[in-house]
Design a protein around this motif. Structure first.
Motif, mmCIF file in Angstrom:
data_model
loop_
_atom_site.group_PDB
_atom_site.id
_atom_site.type_symbol
_atom_site.label_atom_id
_atom_site.label_comp_id
_atom_site.label_asym_id
_atom_site.label_seq_id
_atom_site.Cartn_x
_atom_site.Cartn_y
_atom_site.Cartn_z
ATOM 1 N N PHE A 1 11.916 21.283 -45.599
ATOM 2 C CA PHE A 1 12.855 20.156 -45.481
ATOM 3 C C PHE A 1 12.122 18.839 -45.235
ATOM 4 O O PHE A 1 12.536 17.795 -45.726
ATOM 5 N N PHE A 2 11.036 18.905 -44.498
ATOM 6 C CA PHE A 2 10.188 17.731 -44.285
ATOM 7 C C PHE A 2 9.721 17.179 -45.644
ATOM 8 O O PHE A 2 9.758 15.969 -45.887
ATOM 9 N N LEU A 3 9.329 18.097 -46.545
ATOM 10 C CA LEU A 3 8.871 17.672 -47.877
ATOM 11 C C LEU A 3 10.007 17.150 -48.750
ATOM 12 O O LEU A 3 9.790 16.389 -49.676
ATOM 13 N N MET A 4 11.231 17.583 -48.455
ATOM 14 C CA MET A 4 12.367 17.089 -49.240
ATOM 15 C C MET A 4 12.789 15.696 -48.776
ATOM 16 O O MET A 4 13.278 14.896 -49.559
ATOM 17 N N VAL A 5 12.635 15.424 -47.472
ATOM 18 C CA VAL A 5 13.205 14.198 -46.897
ATOM 19 C C VAL A 5 12.190 13.059 -46.761
ATOM 20 O O VAL A 5 12.459 11.926 -47.154
ATOM 21 N N GLN A 6 11.017 13.353 -46.194
ATOM 22 C CA GLN A 6 10.123 12.241 -45.836
ATOM 23 C C GLN A 6 9.580 11.398 -46.996
ATOM 24 O O GLN A 6 9.600 10.174 -46.901
ATOM 25 N N PRO A 7 9.108 12.025 -48.099
ATOM 26 C CA PRO A 7 8.545 11.172 -49.164
ATOM 27 C C PRO A 7 9.523 10.116 -49.670
ATOM 28 O O PRO A 7 9.146 8.970 -49.913
ATOM 29 N N GLY A 8 10.808 10.482 -49.804
ATOM 30 C CA GLY A 8 11.792 9.541 -50.323
ATOM 31 C C GLY A 8 12.237 8.496 -49.308
ATOM 32 O O GLY A 8 12.764 7.445 -49.681
ATOM 33 N N THR A 9 12.053 8.794 -48.012
ATOM 34 C CA THR A 9 12.512 7.838 -47.000
ATOM 35 C C THR A 9 11.368 6.996 -46.451
ATOM 36 O O THR A 9 11.536 5.822 -46.177
ATOM 37 N N LEU A 10 10.183 7.606 -46.283
ATOM 38 C CA LEU A 10 9.084 6.908 -45.609
ATOM 39 C C LEU A 10 7.928 6.547 -46.526
ATOM 40 O O LEU A 10 7.022 5.834 -46.120
ATOM 41 N N GLY A 11 7.940 7.065 -47.760
ATOM 42 C CA GLY A 11 6.798 6.806 -48.630
ATOM 43 C C GLY A 11 5.524 7.329 -47.975
ATOM 44 O O GLY A 11 5.524 8.413 -47.390
ATOM 45 N N HIS A 12 4.439 6.527 -48.026
ATOM 46 C CA HIS A 12 3.156 7.031 -47.504
ATOM 47 C C HIS A 12 3.041 6.858 -45.995
ATOM 48 O O HIS A 12 1.987 7.106 -45.410
ATOM 49 N N ASN A 13 4.130 6.438 -45.331
ATOM 50 C CA ASN A 13 4.077 6.254 -43.876
ATOM 51 C C ASN A 13 4.503 7.505 -43.107
ATOM 52 O O ASN A 13 4.679 7.454 -41.897
ATOM 53 N N GLY A 14 4.701 8.609 -43.823
ATOM 54 C CA GLY A 14 5.150 9.833 -43.160
ATOM 55 C C GLY A 14 4.003 10.692 -42.676
ATOM 56 O O GLY A 14 2.875 10.225 -42.502
ATOM 57 N N GLY A 15 4.304 11.967 -42.479
ATOM 58 C CA GLY A 15 3.293 12.903 -42.007
ATOM 59 C C GLY A 15 3.861 13.758 -40.893
ATOM 60 O O GLY A 15 5.000 13.565 -40.471
ATOM 61 N N ILE A 16 3.060 14.718 -40.429
ATOM 62 C CA ILE A 16 3.489 15.543 -39.300
ATOM 63 C C ILE A 16 2.608 15.205 -38.110
ATOM 64 O O ILE A 16 1.393 15.389 -38.153
ATOM 65 N N GLY A 17 3.239 14.656 -37.086
ATOM 66 C CA GLY A 17 2.503 14.273 -35.877
ATOM 67 C C GLY A 17 3.292 14.671 -34.649
ATOM 68 O O GLY A 17 4.174 15.527 -34.710
ATOM 69 N N PHE A 18 2.995 14.027 -33.532
ATOM 70 C CA PHE A 18 3.687 14.341 -32.270
ATOM 71 C C PHE A 18 5.199 14.175 -32.403
ATOM 72 O O PHE A 18 5.974 14.951 -31.861
ATOM 73 N N MET A 19 5.616 13.127 -33.125
ATOM 74 C CA MET A 19 7.053 12.852 -33.235
ATOM 75 C C MET A 19 7.772 14.003 -33.938
ATOM 76 O O MET A 19 8.832 14.454 -33.492
ATOM 77 N N GLU A 20 7.162 14.492 -35.026
ATOM 78 C CA GLU A 20 7.787 15.579 -35.797
ATOM 79 C C GLU A 20 7.848 16.865 -34.973
ATOM 80 O O GLU A 20 8.882 17.535 -34.907
ATOM 81 N N ILE A 21 6.722 17.223 -34.354
ATOM 82 C CA ILE A 21 6.670 18.477 -33.582
ATOM 83 C C ILE A 21 7.618 18.388 -32.385
ATOM 84 O O ILE A 21 8.371 19.320 -32.097
ATOM 85 N N GLY A 22 7.614 17.230 -31.724
ATOM 86 C CA GLY A 22 8.483 17.030 -30.559
ATOM 87 C C GLY A 22 9.957 17.159 -30.918
ATOM 88 O O GLY A 22 10.714 17.876 -30.257
ATOM 89 N N MET A 23 10.344 16.500 -32.005
ATOM 90 C CA MET A 23 11.752 16.524 -32.421
ATOM 91 C C MET A 23 12.169 17.948 -32.817
ATOM 92 O O MET A 23 13.272 18.399 -32.497
ATOM 93 N N PHE A 24 11.283 18.666 -33.493
ATOM 94 C CA PHE A 24 11.566 20.050 -33.892
ATOM 95 C C PHE A 24 11.784 20.924 -32.655
ATOM 96 O O PHE A 24 12.719 21.727 -32.596
ATOM 97 N N LEU A 25 10.942 20.760 -31.630
ATOM 98 C CA LEU A 25 11.081 21.558 -30.402
ATOM 99 C C LEU A 25 12.352 21.189 -29.639
ATOM 100 O O LEU A 25 13.030 22.056 -29.092
ATOM 101 N N VAL A 26 12.675 19.886 -29.618
ATOM 102 C CA VAL A 26 13.893 19.449 -28.921
ATOM 103 C C VAL A 26 15.125 20.075 -29.594
ATOM 104 O O VAL A 26 15.991 20.654 -28.932
ATOM 105 N N TYR A 27 15.180 19.949 -30.906
ATOM 106 C CA TYR A 27 16.324 20.515 -31.639
ATOM 107 C C TYR A 27 16.370 22.035 -31.490
ATOM 108 O O TYR A 27 17.423 22.615 -31.217
ATOM 109 N N GLY A 28 15.220 22.681 -31.683
ATOM 110 C CA GLY A 28 15.166 24.139 -31.618
ATOM 111 C C GLY A 28 15.644 24.663 -30.277
ATOM 112 O O GLY A 28 16.440 25.614 -30.212
ATOM 113 N N SER A 29 15.203 24.023 -29.181
ATOM 114 C CA SER A 29 15.610 24.513 -27.858
ATOM 115 C C SER A 29 17.069 24.162 -27.570
ATOM 116 O O SER A 29 17.773 24.945 -26.936
ATOM 117 N N ALA A 30 17.539 23.016 -28.063
ATOM 118 C CA ALA A 30 18.962 22.667 -27.878
ATOM 119 C C ALA A 30 19.852 23.686 -28.597
ATOM 120 O O ALA A 30 20.844 24.166 -28.044
#
Length: 430
Positions: free
Chosen positions: A371-400
């Protein structure tokens, strides 16, 4: 109920202990901390002043936050609705093997009301940063930015309002889909509760009819929601396979989540009736639909590759030729196909908790990458990637989601004690 099933405790309830809650909250807090670090790094990282290639506008940190919200909203909505869908499939197919674990499947639907609210709020906050088609100037024939292709698709978003004003039709679909999904989920829950109290087969027949209605509605709504929530990000591009593709990604993630929850409950001494034959069946589903997802991935890629039409191939070129996303295409295929395929190939692997825990965890993380590959390229262009923000948000959602699902599961009986097919499931052997 014959004497065989009688010696099991059929009034078992899941006890959501303080220790389990503490573990989930720990993950939530770690996720929140990583998310905050990621946001701070994005704010003070400096590269947000770079003009992004798309449209040359300055890139802001919150665009990445919105993209992450959207990825996780869509992804976890999928896992929740697949729980309800898989539950309905058991009744529509008159399946007996799955009777003792049907409540586990249904419990995932508890996330749907939260998912709906998060989705609608995120859309209103972030629409211009996520969806190019929400800009009014695209539909103005006098504007230098006028886009004939998007204007042609405008009615799909804006009907009956003027194009470029308020996307009434789009919002209506979102509200309807979530509304009906929650309605069906509550209906199933209600019939289940009545069956526990009254017994007999009438509730089973009732559930079978409602399941059939739900599956028809789900077939249409899951496809359209995939176009609306994911494909419309790349507004010029389209794939006639896309509804299936998103469904397969959702389905294999949902199956993995169900399997993990069943193994977790077994390890805590619940679901005594569930033996390695039932676990084997779940393993076969995960294995089979991993291959199904890969088949669709490959079909979509191959057709676009050999037709080589610029407006289609741009989707893959954007991703494959990018320093940011290129490597993740291969990570995606390794996590979601090669590793699960090789690990689950043998009969034994599908029957043992340790292999299934490994593969299902891998798949849940892997399809998030999808899903990251489906969403980020079209929304963020080359400013995307997987970093602390992505991992953090995934853990927050997963635990919620985990808190909501386990909380819902703890409210009722774990096993549908008056299910007419419990006896069949008890003797299930493969």
């Amino acid at each position: 109920m014959a004497h065989d099933v009688q010696h099991y405790n059929l009034d078992q309830k899941f006890d959501f202990t303080a220790a389990t809650k503490k573990s989930v909250f720990t993950v939530l807090i770690i996720g929140a901390a990583l998310l905050v670090i990621g946001i701070l790094m994005a704010i003070f990282g400096g590269h947000h002043e770079e003009a992004a290639e798309a449209g040359g506008h300055a890139f802001h940190w919150y665009e990445r936050l919105y993209a992450n919200l959207w990825i996780n909203n869509v992804y976890f909505t999928g896992i929740a609705i697949i729980g309800v869908f898989f539950f309905a499939v058991q009744y529509a197919a008159q399946a007996g093997w799955s009777a003792p674990i049907s409540r586990v499947m249904l419990s995932f639907g508890n996330w749907l009301p939260y998912a709906g609210i998060l989705m609608i709020v995120t859309f209103f906050v972030a629409n211009h940063d996520l969806f190019h088609w929400t800009h009014a100037y695209l539909f103005d024939t006098n504007s230098p930015e006028y886009d004939k292709i998007i204007d042609g698709k405008g009615a799909f978003f804006y009907w009956p309002m003027a194009k470029g004003s308020f996307p009434a039709f789009y919002i209506l679909r979102m509200v309807l889909f979530f509304g009906f999904w929650v309605f069906f989920f509550n209906k199933f829950k209600k019939i289940s509760a009545q069956e526990d109290q009254l017994g007999g087969t009438s509730h089973w027949f009732k559930m079978r009819s409602w399941s059939a209605y739900f599956i028809i509605f789900f077939a249409v709504s899951s496809s359209i929601s995939a176009w609306d929530w994911v494909m419309s990000i790349d507004t010029h591009w389209f794939s006639t396979l896309f509804g299936w593709y998103v469904f397969s990604s959702w389905f294999v993630s949902g199956l993995s989540a169900i399997t993990l929850l069943v193994i977790f409950l077994k390890s805590r001494g619940y679901l005594e009736m569930v033996n390695e034959n039932h676990v084997h069946d779940l393993g076969k589903f995960v294995f089979g639909f991993t291959i199904f997802w890969t088949y669709l991935w490959f079909s979509q890629f191959l057709l676009i590759y050999y037709a080589n039409i610029p407006e289609e191939s741009v989707y893959f070129i954007e991703r494959l030729s990018s320093d940011v996303y290129g490597p993740y295409i291969f990570v995606n295929l390794a996590m979601n196909f090669f590793l699960p395929f090789l690990i689950l190939m043998t009969r034994d692997a599908k029957r043992h908790g340790i292999f299934l825990k490994l593969v299902c965890t891998l798949i849940i993380a892997g399809h998030w990458v999808d899903f990251f590959l489906m969403v980020q390229p079209g929304t963020l262009g080359h400013n995307g990637g997987i970093g602390f923000m992505e991992i953090g948000m995934f853990l927050v959602y997963g635990s919620a989601v985990t808190l909501v699902v386990l909380g819902g599961l703890a409210k009722g009986n774990l096993i549908p004690k008056n299910h007419p097919m419990l006896e069949e499931s008890y003797h299930h052997h493969i």
